[in-house]
Motif scaffolding. Sequence first.
Motif, PDB file in Angstrom:
ATOM      1  N   PRO A  88       0.800  -1.235   0.000  1.00 38.99           N
ATOM      2  CA  PRO A  88       0.000   0.000   0.000  1.00 38.99           C
ATOM      3  C   PRO A  88       0.826   1.276   0.000  1.00 38.99           C
ATOM      4  CG  PRO A  88      -0.906  -1.587   1.552  1.00 38.99           C
ATOM      5  CD  PRO A  88       0.398  -2.149   1.087  1.00 38.99           C
ATOM      6  N   VAL A  89       1.983   1.273   0.652  1.00 37.16           N
ATOM      7  CA  VAL A  89       2.807   2.483   0.672  1.00 37.16           C
ATOM      8  C   VAL A  89       3.283   2.836  -0.739  1.00 37.16           C
ATOM      9  CG1 VAL A  89       5.012   3.457   1.441  1.00 37.16           C
ATOM     10  CG2 VAL A  89       3.548   2.252   3.060  1.00 37.16           C
ATOM     11  N   GLY A  90       3.667   1.817  -1.499  1.00 40.12           N
ATOM     12  CA  GLY A  90       4.072   2.060  -2.880  1.00 40.12           C
ATOM     13  C   GLY A  90       2.943   2.667  -3.683  1.00 40.12           C
ATOM     14  N   GLN A  91       1.713   2.233  -3.434  1.00 39.60           N
ATOM     15  CA  GLN A  91       0.566   2.793  -4.133  1.00 39.60           C
ATOM     16  C   GLN A  91       0.338   4.245  -3.731  1.00 39.60           C
ATOM     17  OE1 GLN A  91      -1.240   1.253  -6.666  1.00 39.60           O
ATOM     18  NE2 GLN A  91      -1.876   3.393  -6.880  1.00 39.60           N
ATOM     19  N   GLN A  92       0.558   4.554  -2.442  1.00 33.18           N
ATOM     20  CA  GLN A  92       0.440   5.935  -1.985  1.00 33.18           C
ATOM     21  C   GLN A  92       1.442   6.841  -2.703  1.00 33.18           C
ATOM     22  OE1 GLN A  92       0.175   4.836   2.580  1.00 33.18           O
ATOM     23  NE2 GLN A  92      -0.304   6.994   2.325  1.00 33.18           N
ATOM     24  N   LEU A  93       2.649   6.365  -2.840  1.00 33.29           N
ATOM     25  CA  LEU A  93       3.655   7.152  -3.547  1.00 33.29           C
ATOM     26  C   LEU A  93       3.281   7.324  -5.016  1.00 33.29           C
ATOM     27  CD1 LEU A  93       6.992   5.742  -2.072  1.00 33.29           C
ATOM     28  CD2 LEU A  93       5.971   7.979  -1.631  1.00 33.29           C
ATOM     29  N   SER A  94       2.783   6.250  -5.620  1.00 36.50           N
ATOM     30  CA  SER A  94       2.360   6.339  -7.018  1.00 36.50           C
ATOM     31  C   SER A  94       1.218   7.338  -7.187  1.00 36.50           C
ATOM     32  CB  SER A  94       1.935   4.959  -7.539  1.00 36.50           C
ATOM     33  OG  SER A  94       1.592   5.026  -8.918  1.00 36.50           O
ATOM     34  N   GLY A 152       1.616  14.137 -12.870  1.00 39.83           N
ATOM     35  CA  GLY A 152       1.705  13.687 -14.255  1.00 39.83           C
ATOM     36  C   GLY A 152       2.558  12.471 -14.502  1.00 39.83           C
ATOM     37  N   ILE A 153       2.923  11.726 -13.418  1.00 37.26           N
ATOM     38  CA  ILE A 153       3.790  10.551 -13.545  1.00 37.26           C
ATOM     39  C   ILE A 153       3.143   9.374 -12.820  1.00 37.26           C
ATOM     40  CG2 ILE A 153       6.043   9.579 -12.943  1.00 37.26           C
ATOM     41  CD1 ILE A 153       7.153  12.436 -13.062  1.00 37.26           C
ATOM     42  N   VAL A 154       3.050   8.231 -13.479  1.00 42.27           N
ATOM     43  CA  VAL A 154       2.478   7.033 -12.870  1.00 42.27           C
ATOM     44  C   VAL A 154       3.591   6.013 -12.637  1.00 42.27           C
ATOM     45  CG1 VAL A 154       0.878   5.103 -13.177  1.00 42.27           C
ATOM     46  CG2 VAL A 154       0.218   7.401 -13.935  1.00 42.27           C
ATOM     47  N   ALA A 155       3.743   5.561 -11.389  1.00 39.30           N
ATOM     48  CA  ALA A 155       4.745   4.535 -11.063  1.00 39.30           C
ATOM     49  C   ALA A 155       4.111   3.160 -11.237  1.00 39.30           C
ATOM     50  CB  ALA A 155       5.232   4.716  -9.636  1.00 39.30           C
ATOM     51  N   LEU A 156       4.670   2.366 -12.131  1.00 38.59           N
ATOM     52  CA  LEU A 156       4.125   1.040 -12.412  1.00 38.59           C
ATOM     53  C   LEU A 156       4.738  -0.034 -11.525  1.00 38.59           C
ATOM     54  CD1 LEU A 156       4.090   1.099 -16.324  1.00 38.59           C
ATOM     55  CD2 LEU A 156       2.211   1.631 -14.753  1.00 38.59           C
ATOM     56  N   ALA A 177       4.182  -6.125 -17.840  1.00 34.71           N
ATOM     57  CA  ALA A 177       5.528  -6.114 -18.422  1.00 34.71           C
ATOM     58  C   ALA A 177       6.496  -5.340 -17.527  1.00 34.71           C
ATOM     59  CB  ALA A 177       5.493  -5.509 -19.814  1.00 34.71           C
ATOM     60  N   ALA A 178       6.036  -4.241 -16.945  1.00 31.98           N
ATOM     61  CA  ALA A 178       6.891  -3.454 -16.048  1.00 31.98           C
ATOM     62  C   ALA A 178       7.266  -4.273 -14.817  1.00 31.98           C
ATOM     63  CB  ALA A 178       6.185  -2.167 -15.643  1.00 31.98           C
ATOM     64  N   ARG A 179       6.297  -4.979 -14.261  1.00 33.34           N
ATOM     65  CA  ARG A 179       6.581  -5.792 -13.067  1.00 33.34           C
ATOM     66  C   ARG A 179       7.495  -6.971 -13.388  1.00 33.34           C
ATOM     67  NH1 ARG A 179       0.604  -5.542 -10.036  1.00 33.34           N
ATOM     68  NH2 ARG A 179       0.887  -3.388  -9.302  1.00 33.34           N
ATOM     69  N   ASP A 180       7.324  -7.562 -14.568  1.00 32.89           N
ATOM     70  CA  ASP A 180       8.244  -8.625 -14.978  1.00 32.89           C
ATOM     71  C   ASP A 180       9.665  -8.082 -15.119  1.00 32.89           C
ATOM     72  OD1 ASP A 180       6.183 -10.455 -15.038  1.00 32.89           O
ATOM     73  OD2 ASP A 180       5.912 -10.387 -17.220  1.00 32.89           O
ATOM     74  N   SER A 181       9.770  -6.859 -15.633  1.00 27.21           N
ATOM     75  CA  SER A 181      11.091  -6.255 -15.801  1.00 27.21           C
ATOM     76  C   SER A 181      11.733  -5.983 -14.447  1.00 27.21           C
ATOM     77  CB  SER A 181      10.993  -4.955 -16.613  1.00 27.21           C
ATOM     78  OG  SER A 181      10.495  -3.877 -15.842  1.00 27.21           O
ATOM     79  N   ALA A 182      10.916  -5.636 -13.444  1.00 28.37           N
ATOM     80  CA  ALA A 182      11.447  -5.399 -12.100  1.00 28.37           C
ATOM     81  C   ALA A 182      11.993  -6.684 -11.495  1.00 28.37           C
ATOM     82  CB  ALA A 182      10.367  -4.806 -11.199  1.00 28.37           C
ATOM     83  N   GLU A 238      14.143   2.913  -7.057  1.00 22.41           N
ATOM     84  CA  GLU A 238      13.882   3.588  -8.316  1.00 22.41           C
ATOM     85  C   GLU A 238      12.504   3.160  -8.815  1.00 22.41           C
ATOM     86  OE1 GLU A 238      17.189   2.846 -10.936  1.00 22.41           O
ATOM     87  OE2 GLU A 238      18.471   4.204  -9.774  1.00 22.41           O
ATOM     88  N   CYS A 239      11.865   4.038  -9.548  1.00 23.02           N
ATOM     89  CA  CYS A 239      10.525   3.713 -10.053  1.00 23.02           C
ATOM     90  C   CYS A 239      10.549   3.542 -11.564  1.00 23.02           C
ATOM     91  CB  CYS A 239       9.521   4.803  -9.671  1.00 23.02           C
ATOM     92  SG  CYS A 239       9.830   6.399 -10.465  1.00 23.02           S
ATOM     93  N   PHE A 240       9.819   2.548 -12.030  1.00 19.17           N
ATOM     94  CA  PHE A 240       9.545   2.436 -13.459  1.00 19.17           C
ATOM     95  C   PHE A 240       8.270   3.241 -13.684  1.00 19.17           C
ATOM     96  CE2 PHE A 240      10.336  -0.049 -17.403  1.00 19.17           C
ATOM     97  CZ  PHE A 240       9.285   0.467 -18.149  1.00 19.17           C
ATOM     98  N   CYS A 241       8.412   4.353 -14.389  1.00 20.26           N
ATOM     99  CA  CYS A 241       7.317   5.318 -14.501  1.00 20.26           C
ATOM    100  C   CYS A 241       6.850   5.454 -15.949  1.00 20.26           C
ATOM    101  CB  CYS A 241       7.771   6.683 -14.005  1.00 20.26           C
ATOM    102  SG  CYS A 241       8.432   6.689 -12.333  1.00 20.26           S
ATOM    103  N   ILE A 242       5.613   5.870 -16.083  1.00 17.68           N
ATOM    104  CA  ILE A 242       5.044   6.143 -17.390  1.00 17.68           C
ATOM    105  C   ILE A 242       4.296   7.467 -17.315  1.00 17.68           C
ATOM    106  CG2 ILE A 242       2.909   4.863 -16.915  1.00 17.68           C
ATOM    107  CD1 ILE A 242       2.905   3.987 -19.863  1.00 17.68           C
ATOM    108  N   SER A 243       4.306   8.190 -18.389  1.00 16.89           N
ATOM    109  CA  SER A 243       3.583   9.461 -18.447  1.00 16.89           C
ATOM    110  C   SER A 243       2.091   9.233 -18.196  1.00 16.89           C
ATOM    111  CB  SER A 243       3.765  10.094 -19.826  1.00 16.89           C
ATOM    112  OG  SER A 243       2.773  11.052 -20.093  1.00 16.89           O
ATOM    113  N   LYS A 244       1.502  10.031 -17.316  1.00 22.03           N
ATOM    114  CA  LYS A 244       0.074   9.874 -17.021  1.00 22.03           C
ATOM    115  C   LYS A 244      -0.776  10.144 -18.255  1.00 22.03           C
ATOM    116  CE  LYS A 244      -3.433  10.868 -13.539  1.00 22.03           C
ATOM    117  NZ  LYS A 244      -4.568  10.995 -14.462  1.00 22.03           N
ATOM    118  N   THR A 245      -0.310  11.062 -19.081  1.00 22.84           N
ATOM    119  CA  THR A 245      -1.037  11.350 -20.325  1.00 22.84           C
ATOM    120  C   THR A 245      -1.114  10.102 -21.194  1.00 22.84           C
ATOM    121  OG1 THR A 245      -0.308  13.656 -20.285  1.00 22.84           O
ATOM    122  CG2 THR A 245      -1.080  12.786 -22.388  1.00 22.84           C
ATOM    123  N   LEU A 246       0.009   9.416 -21.353  1.00 23.34           N
ATOM    124  CA  LEU A 246       0.025   8.182 -22.138  1.00 23.34           C
ATOM    125  C   LEU A 246      -0.791   7.094 -21.443  1.00 23.34           C
ATOM    126  CD1 LEU A 246       1.002   6.326 -24.397  1.00 23.34           C
ATOM    127  CD2 LEU A 246       3.132   5.984 -23.109  1.00 23.34           C
TER     128      LEU A 246
END
Length: 334
Positions: free
Chosen positions: A130-136, A143-147, A266-271, A243-251
């Motif tokens: 849940p803390v990771g979700q709070q940060l995201s 404008g940044i989404v942490a995957l 795919a992002a979680r597999d990469s992590a 570190e966060c794997f992030c994606i533009s919120k617009t995208l």
Amino acid sequence: MTRPLRIKSFAAAAATATLMLAGLTGLPGAAQAEWRGWNIHVPDYPVSLGMDQFTAEIAEKTGGRLEAKTYHNGVLGSQPDAIEQMRLGSIDYAVFNLGPMGQVIPATNVVSLPFIFKNLDHMHRVLDGPVGQQLSDAMAEKGIVALTWYDSGARSFYNSKHPIQTPEDVKGMKVRVMNNDLFVDMIASMGGNATPMAFSEVYSSIKTGVVDGAENNWPSYESTAHYEVAGYYSSTEHLIIPECFCISKTLWDSLSAQDQNIVKSAARDSATLQRKLWAERSNASRDKVIAAGVKYNEIADKAPFQAAMTPVYDKFIAANPDLESLVRAIQAVD
């Protein structure tokens, strides 16, 4: 008169076709523009290899409909520049270290608190919950989404004088730190003298006695040859900044629910891959320097160090009262 009319008619038709194509690209199965990804590291770094797996996976799972290219080596600019580019939508995805993000997203400053995480596994449990979700969520407001969350190791102390077993062992020691008041206060709370300086100056500064030591993770300690001039490495693991794997919120908001699931998976597999590669690299660096004669000691009980940080936390919370609940939520995770 007829020639200008034909040109005008052709231009109108071209404009109509462009608008139609733009509309079609939003349809399932339609071709998409290639996503641009930012990365500061060299191509064979664990972060880079994780990002390359991400681009391969989204292309495979969408039959090439979603295509992305990661630009390694920081060719798209520094991290502060890349953060702003992502917020504006000109960079689509990236892996950012949370340390420098605090100026844009204050909530991310909590992960830079010394000894906020008990160890690497604790950091993963915290950020994957849940803390990771709070940060995201806090990042999404900018404008940044942490995957998902990548590993950047644990920073520990190394010096030319003696092993560090307790906070008292830091007393009087001159320690190079990154230019951040939190880290200056961390050293001061243990009776040491913090010296912010450029990383490139650390080797010569330890060798000449300008500072007694510094702090960093195993790969940095080994690859810079700091172990040659600072032969004591003590596993304080005082800073574990993810570190966060992030994606533009617009995208992100433009994607269908199905594509969002593919991208997040795919992002979680990469992590998973990146964390594995990072651990392997850290272990290899540790083994190399110990074989070279470095005197290494583990610190089983970090409670005295955590207790010494009380003034640092009090100062941080006084300045950021809205972040106290987030600090306590991290500390509450077993």
